[in-house]
Structures are given as structure tokens and as C-alpha cells.
Design an enzyme around this catalytic site. Structure first.
Site, PDB file in Angstrom:
ATOM      1  N   HIS A   1     -15.190   2.502  -1.194  1.00  0.00           N
ATOM      2  CA  HIS A   1     -13.940   1.641  -0.778  1.00  0.00           C
ATOM      3  C   HIS A   1     -12.886   2.301  -0.044  1.00  0.00           C
ATOM      4  O   HIS A   1     -11.536   1.875   0.014  1.00  0.00           O
ATOM      5  CB  HIS A   1     -13.305   0.667  -2.064  1.00  0.00           C
ATOM      6  CG  HIS A   1     -14.320  -0.075  -2.615  1.00  0.00           C
ATOM      7  ND1 HIS A   1     -14.137  -0.690  -3.988  1.00  0.00           N
ATOM      8  CD2 HIS A   1     -15.266  -0.659  -2.146  1.00  0.00           C
ATOM      9  CE1 HIS A   1     -14.788  -1.608  -4.082  1.00  0.00           C
ATOM     10  NE2 HIS A   1     -15.726  -1.577  -3.138  1.00  0.00           N
TER      11      HIS A   1
ATOM     12  N   TYR B   1       0.849  -1.374  -0.026  1.00  0.00           N
ATOM     13  CA  TYR B   1      -0.092  -0.051  -0.038  1.00  0.00           C
ATOM     14  C   TYR B   1       1.016   1.181   0.026  1.00  0.00           C
ATOM     15  O   TYR B   1       0.334   2.370  -0.609  1.00  0.00           O
ATOM     16  CB  TYR B   1      -1.100   0.026   1.197  1.00  0.00           C
ATOM     17  CG  TYR B   1      -2.265  -0.917   0.780  1.00  0.00           C
ATOM     18  CD1 TYR B   1      -3.201  -0.226   0.047  1.00  0.00           C
ATOM     19  CD2 TYR B   1      -2.417  -2.101   1.329  1.00  0.00           C
ATOM     20  CE1 TYR B   1      -4.340  -1.103  -0.428  1.00  0.00           C
ATOM     21  CE2 TYR B   1      -3.318  -2.880   0.960  1.00  0.00           C
ATOM     22  CZ  TYR B   1      -4.543  -2.192   0.102  1.00  0.00           C
ATOM     23  OH  TYR B   1      -5.477  -3.147  -0.192  1.00  0.00           O
TER      24      TYR B   1
ATOM     25  N   PRO C   1     -13.565   0.165 -22.622  1.00  0.00           N
ATOM     26  CA  PRO C   1     -13.147  -0.411 -23.712  1.00  0.00           C
ATOM     27  C   PRO C   1     -13.211  -1.661 -23.870  1.00  0.00           C
ATOM     28  O   PRO C   1     -13.182  -2.342 -24.890  1.00  0.00           O
ATOM     29  CB  PRO C   1     -11.777  -0.069 -23.626  1.00  0.00           C
ATOM     30  CG  PRO C   1     -11.213   0.231 -22.132  1.00  0.00           C
ATOM     31  CD  PRO C   1     -12.650   0.637 -21.699  1.00  0.00           C
ATOM     32  N   GLU C   2     -13.827  -2.340 -22.762  1.00  0.00           N
ATOM     33  CA  GLU C   2     -13.816  -3.927 -22.846  1.00  0.00           C
ATOM     34  C   GLU C   2     -15.295  -4.216 -22.295  1.00  0.00           C
ATOM     35  O   GLU C   2     -16.107  -3.475 -21.739  1.00  0.00           O
ATOM     36  CB  GLU C   2     -12.911  -4.525 -21.893  1.00  0.00           C
ATOM     37  CG  GLU C   2     -11.606  -4.146 -22.072  1.00  0.00           C
ATOM     38  CD  GLU C   2     -10.650  -4.957 -22.875  1.00  0.00           C
ATOM     39  OE1 GLU C   2     -11.141  -6.018 -23.277  1.00  0.00           O
ATOM     40  OE2 GLU C   2      -9.698  -4.441 -23.238  1.00  0.00           O
TER      41      GLU C   2
ATOM     42  N   ASN D   1     -12.888   3.796  -6.304  1.00  0.00           N
ATOM     43  CA  ASN D   1     -11.682   4.078  -6.325  1.00  0.00           C
ATOM     44  C   ASN D   1     -11.034   4.605  -4.996  1.00  0.00           C
ATOM     45  O   ASN D   1     -11.802   5.259  -4.394  1.00  0.00           O
ATOM     46  CB  ASN D   1     -11.198   4.974  -7.560  1.00  0.00           C
ATOM     47  CG  ASN D   1     -11.484   4.585  -8.900  1.00  0.00           C
ATOM     48  OD1 ASN D   1     -11.815   3.205  -9.002  1.00  0.00           O
ATOM     49  ND2 ASN D   1     -11.613   5.279  -9.796  1.00  0.00           N
TER      50      ASN D   1
ATOM     51  N   GLY E   1     -15.682   2.631 -16.660  1.00  0.00           N
ATOM     52  CA  GLY E   1     -14.356   1.862 -16.097  1.00  0.00           C
ATOM     53  C   GLY E   1     -14.492   0.955 -14.603  1.00  0.00           C
ATOM     54  O   GLY E   1     -13.667   1.103 -14.013  1.00  0.00           O
ATOM     55  N   THR E   2     -15.569  -0.001 -14.872  1.00  0.00           N
ATOM     56  CA  THR E   2     -15.574  -0.611 -13.830  1.00  0.00           C
ATOM     57  C   THR E   2     -15.933  -2.083 -14.544  1.00  0.00           C
ATOM     58  O   THR E   2     -16.647  -2.383 -15.412  1.00  0.00           O
ATOM     59  CB  THR E   2     -16.590  -0.596 -12.808  1.00  0.00           C
ATOM     60  OG1 THR E   2     -16.648  -1.570 -11.713  1.00  0.00           O
ATOM     61  CG2 THR E   2     -18.067  -0.481 -13.233  1.00  0.00           C
ATOM     62  N   SER E   3     -15.283  -3.340 -14.136  1.00  0.00           N
ATOM     63  CA  SER E   3     -15.591  -4.451 -14.347  1.00  0.00           C
ATOM     64  C   SER E   3     -16.680  -5.116 -14.155  1.00  0.00           C
ATOM     65  O   SER E   3     -17.328  -6.143 -14.736  1.00  0.00           O
ATOM     66  CB  SER E   3     -14.486  -5.502 -13.906  1.00  0.00           C
ATOM     67  OG  SER E   3     -14.386  -5.645 -12.729  1.00  0.00           O
TER      68      SER E   3
HETATM   69  P1  OAD Z   1     -11.049  -3.281 -12.263  1.00  0.00           P
HETATM   70  O1  OAD Z   1      -9.684  -3.596 -12.365  1.00  0.00           O
HETATM   71  O2  OAD Z   1     -11.828  -4.635 -11.989  1.00  0.00           O
HETATM   72  O3  OAD Z   1     -11.677  -3.201 -13.650  1.00  0.00           O
HETATM   73  C1  OAD Z   1     -11.213  -1.799 -14.476  1.00  0.00           C
HETATM   74  C2  OAD Z   1     -12.407  -1.727 -15.656  1.00  0.00           C
HETATM   75  O4  OAD Z   1     -11.814  -0.860 -16.355  1.00  0.00           O
HETATM   76  C3  OAD Z   1     -12.193  -2.884 -16.640  1.00  0.00           C
HETATM   77  O5  OAD Z   1     -13.590  -3.161 -16.877  1.00  0.00           O
HETATM   78  C4  OAD Z   1     -11.312  -2.305 -17.887  1.00  0.00           C
HETATM   79  O6  OAD Z   1     -11.911  -2.874 -18.843  1.00  0.00           O
HETATM   80  C5  OAD Z   1     -11.808  -0.692 -17.661  1.00  0.00           C
HETATM   81  N1  OAD Z   1     -10.768  -0.080 -18.023  1.00  0.00           N
HETATM   82  C6  OAD Z   1      -9.736   0.050 -18.463  1.00  0.00           C
HETATM   83  N2  OAD Z   1      -9.075   1.085 -19.247  1.00  0.00           N
HETATM   84  C7  OAD Z   1     -10.239   1.981 -19.103  1.00  0.00           C
HETATM   85  C8  OAD Z   1     -10.151   3.281 -19.797  1.00  0.00           C
HETATM   86  N3  OAD Z   1      -9.079   3.951 -20.095  1.00  0.00           N
HETATM   87  N4  OAD Z   1     -11.313   3.911 -19.751  1.00  0.00           N
HETATM   88  C9  OAD Z   1     -12.576   3.383 -19.014  1.00  0.00           C
HETATM   89  N5  OAD Z   1     -12.418   2.196 -18.769  1.00  0.00           N
HETATM   90  C10 OAD Z   1     -11.382   1.628 -18.659  1.00  0.00           C
HETATM   91  O7  OAD Z   1     -11.655  -2.421 -11.486  1.00  0.00           O
HETATM   92  P2  OAD Z   1     -12.886  -2.100 -10.435  1.00  0.00           P
HETATM   93  O8  OAD Z   1     -14.258  -2.570 -11.082  1.00  0.00           O
HETATM   94  O9  OAD Z   1     -12.853  -0.747 -10.233  1.00  0.00           O
HETATM   95  O10 OAD Z   1     -12.173  -3.219  -4.605  1.00  0.00           O
HETATM   96  O11 OAD Z   1     -12.649  -3.008  -9.501  1.00  0.00           O
HETATM   97  C11 OAD Z   1     -13.597  -3.022  -8.351  1.00  0.00           C
HETATM   98  C12 OAD Z   1     -12.938  -3.220  -7.134  1.00  0.00           C
HETATM   99  O12 OAD Z   1     -12.372  -4.544  -7.125  1.00  0.00           O
HETATM  100  C13 OAD Z   1     -11.609  -2.153  -6.614  1.00  0.00           C
HETATM  101  O13 OAD Z   1     -12.335  -0.979  -6.064  1.00  0.00           O
HETATM  102  C14 OAD Z   1     -11.171  -2.952  -5.726  1.00  0.00           C
HETATM  103  C15 OAD Z   1     -10.987  -4.200  -6.427  1.00  0.00           C
HETATM  104  O14 OAD Z   1     -10.300  -5.370  -6.269  1.00  0.00           O
HETATM  105  C16 OAD Z   1     -11.438  -3.434  -3.309  1.00  0.00           C
HETATM  106  O15 OAD Z   1     -10.114  -2.997  -3.077  1.00  0.00           O
HETATM  107  C17 OAD Z   1     -12.400  -3.887  -2.099  1.00  0.00           C
END
Ligand code: OAD
Length: 250
Positions: free
Chosen positions: A118, A66, A221-222, A101, A194-196
Site C-alpha cells: 500500500h 496525511y 485480539p479480535e 502498512n 493484525g489485519t481485519s
Molecule cells: P484494520 O484497521 O482494518 O484492522 C486492524 C486489525 O488489527 C483488526 O483486525 C484488529 O483487531 C487488529 N488489532 C488491533 N490491535 C492489535 C494488536 N495489538 N495486535 C494485533 N492485532 C491487532 O487494518 P488493516 O487490515 O491493515 O488500506 O486494513 C487494511 C487496509 O485497509 C489498510 O492498509 C488501509 C485500510 O483502509 C489502504 O489505505 C488502501
């Protein structure tokens, strides 16, 4: 579906809610959780470091990871996507921006209507939460062991200190989650960026909005777990699409 259609929905929204994930900070240089890690950290999986069990087993490893992330994030700046989202508060002063984030790039860009699900990487708390809850402790109050090889300790109870982030298997802050659920249930347009959509309960929030009849607009993008029920999917990087959306609204 086009940017223009999405812009019209946003323009006409009465209760706009935005959910962001790691992707929105990617163009600022903050790696997402699914990116492979660099250098010293390449052999670790973030999901195995971000847990209470990992900290209990190896507090130094988790603290160092961290510290590395905090240092990395402190050298980044908001990108055009963060700035466009902050500007949306001018046309939609009642919007809510819910973020998963732990960086502070939304605040730096000027967003004020923020719900943090978070936690905050910049803050440090007592591992035992000895003051009843996640009470931030200032760096000037950290108590270090003589050799400084382990995390610093709490000035009140001497337990280890840890970052104020929500780890896997931990509860989200109740007030923030309740507010996020309420605003999603009351929304008519939800912009999901930008969230999976892999990590619950945050991943369920757009679904609450959809249940309420909201139009779901996704920027990614995905393919994600949100894509399958989104009404409009804008494929691409948020740093490019968000400014284009704002321009289309002008
Ligand atoms: P992820 O890392 O799971 O997903 C990131 C997403 O961003 C993916 O769907 C990518 O396709 C997308 N992405 C990548 N580049 C991008 C761009 N330039 N513009 C837009 N989208 C883009 O992240 P989160 O969904 O935020 O939790 O993950 C959720 C949580 O899982 C996090 O907050 C964290 C994690 O492990 C904890 O720490 C509890």
C-alpha cells in the site's frame, strides 16, 4: 491451539510468509483504520479521506490529514512485535514479510525481506504521475504556492503533490502484488497478523496460501475475516504474542 504448536509449525516451515496489517503497529501508537480518530479529525472517516475522489474534491483536507498521520508516525518506534518479526529472518532467511502498512516500522526494526502493498507514507509523488508512475519527489523540490494553503506542487508539471500511498479504488503496485501472490502460493506456513481482512486484494493473500495447503496462523485480539479459515488462532496483541512465539522456538 497453543503458542507451542504455532512455534513448531513456524520452526519447520520451508517457505514462511507473513502478512501484517495495521494491528502490528497499534502498540507503537499508530491507530488502525477501524479506530475512531482523535481531535480535529474525529468527525472524519479514514475510508472517506483515502480516495482519489476525496483528494480531487478537497486536496487541502486530504494533504493535511496525511501530514498529520506522517507526523504521528514519525514520532513512533517499532514495538516488540516488529522486532520479533525482524529476528525471524535469522532462522528463516528466505521468508517474505508482506505489509499493508504505510509506516516504516518493519524497516526500522530491521526487516529486509519486505513487500509493501500500500505504498509508503514518508514519500510524496505527483498527482498526475507525470514521470510515468509513482516516482518519489524530495521535499526540497516541492513547489509551494505563496500562501502555502494548498498541497505543494510538482516541480515538473505543477500538478498537486500527494502521498505515495495506495488509496481505495486504486491499483496496487503490480510488481509488489505479483510477488506477494507468488510467495503466498508457494508458502507452507502463513502468519497473518493484525489485519481485519476486509480490504481486497491483500485480504485474499492468506487464502492463496491456504489453497496451496499452507498452515494459516493468525494473531489478532479480535475475530477477523481470516479467523474463519485459520488453522491456529492466537488471540491477543502481536507485541506480546510474537516475542512469546520466538521464545517458544528457541
Ligand atoms: P484494520 O484497521 O482494518 O484492522 C486492524 C486489525 O488489527 C483488526 O483486525 C484488529 O483487531 C487488529 N488489532 C488491533 N490491535 C492489535 C494488536 N495489538 N495486535 C494485533 N492485532 C491487532 O487494518 P488493516 O487490515 O491493515 O488500506 O486494513 C487494511 C487496509 O485497509 C489498510 O492498509 C488501509 C485500510 O483502509 C489502504 O489505505 C488502501
Amino acid at each position: 491451539m497453543s503458542i507451542q504448536q504455532a512455534a513448531t509449525h513456524i520452526q519447520n516451515a520451508k517457505h514462511l510468509v507473513i502478512l501484517t496489517g495495521a494491528g502490528v503497529s497499534k502498540e507503537s501508537g499508530v491507530p488502525t483504520f477501524r479506530d475512531a480518530m482523535d481531535g480535529l479529525w474525529a468527525k472524519y472517516n479514514p475510508e472517506e479521506l483515502a480516495t482519489p475522489t476525496a483528494f480531487a474534491k478537497n486536496p487541502k483536507l486530504v494533504w493535511d490529514w496525511y501530514s498529520y498521520r506522517r507526523d504521528l508516525v514519525s514520532r513512533t518506534k517499532p514495538n516488540a512485535g516488529h522486532i520479533a518479526l525482524a529476528q525471524l529472518e535469522k532462522t528463516h532467511p528466505d521468508l517474505w514479510l508482506i505489509t499493508q502498512n504505510v509506516d516504516d516500522l518493519h524497516e526500522q526494526a530491521g526487516s529486509t525481506r519486505l513487500i509493501r502493498l500500500h505504498g509508503n507514507l514518508a514519500e510524496t509523488i505527483c498527482y498526475n504521475q507525470c514521470r510515468g508512475g509513482r516516482v518519489p519527489i524530495a521535499p526540497s523540490d516541492f513547489v509551494w504556492d505563496a500562501d502555502r494553503t494548498t498541497p505543494p506542487r510538482c516541480p515538473h508539471c505543477h500538478a498537486y503533490l500527494r502521498p505515495n500511498v495506495v488509496w481505495f479504488h486504486e491499483m496496487l503496485p503490480t510488481q509488489a502484488l505479483n510477488l506477494a501472490q507468488t510467495v503466498c502460493k508457494n508458502s507452507d506456513v502463513a502468519l497473518v497478523i493484525g489485519t481485519s481482512g476486509l480490504v481486497s486484494p491483500a485480504s485474499e493473500l492468506p487464502y492463496w496460501a491456504k489453497q496451496n495447503g499452507a498452515t494459516i496462523i493468525e494473531i489478532n485480539p479480535e475475530y477477523s475475516m481470516i479467523t474463519r479459515y485459520a488453522d491456529i488462532v492466537l488471540n491477543g496483541a502481536s507485541g506480546a504474542i510474537l516475542p512469546a512465539l520466538l521464545e517458544a522456538m528457541a
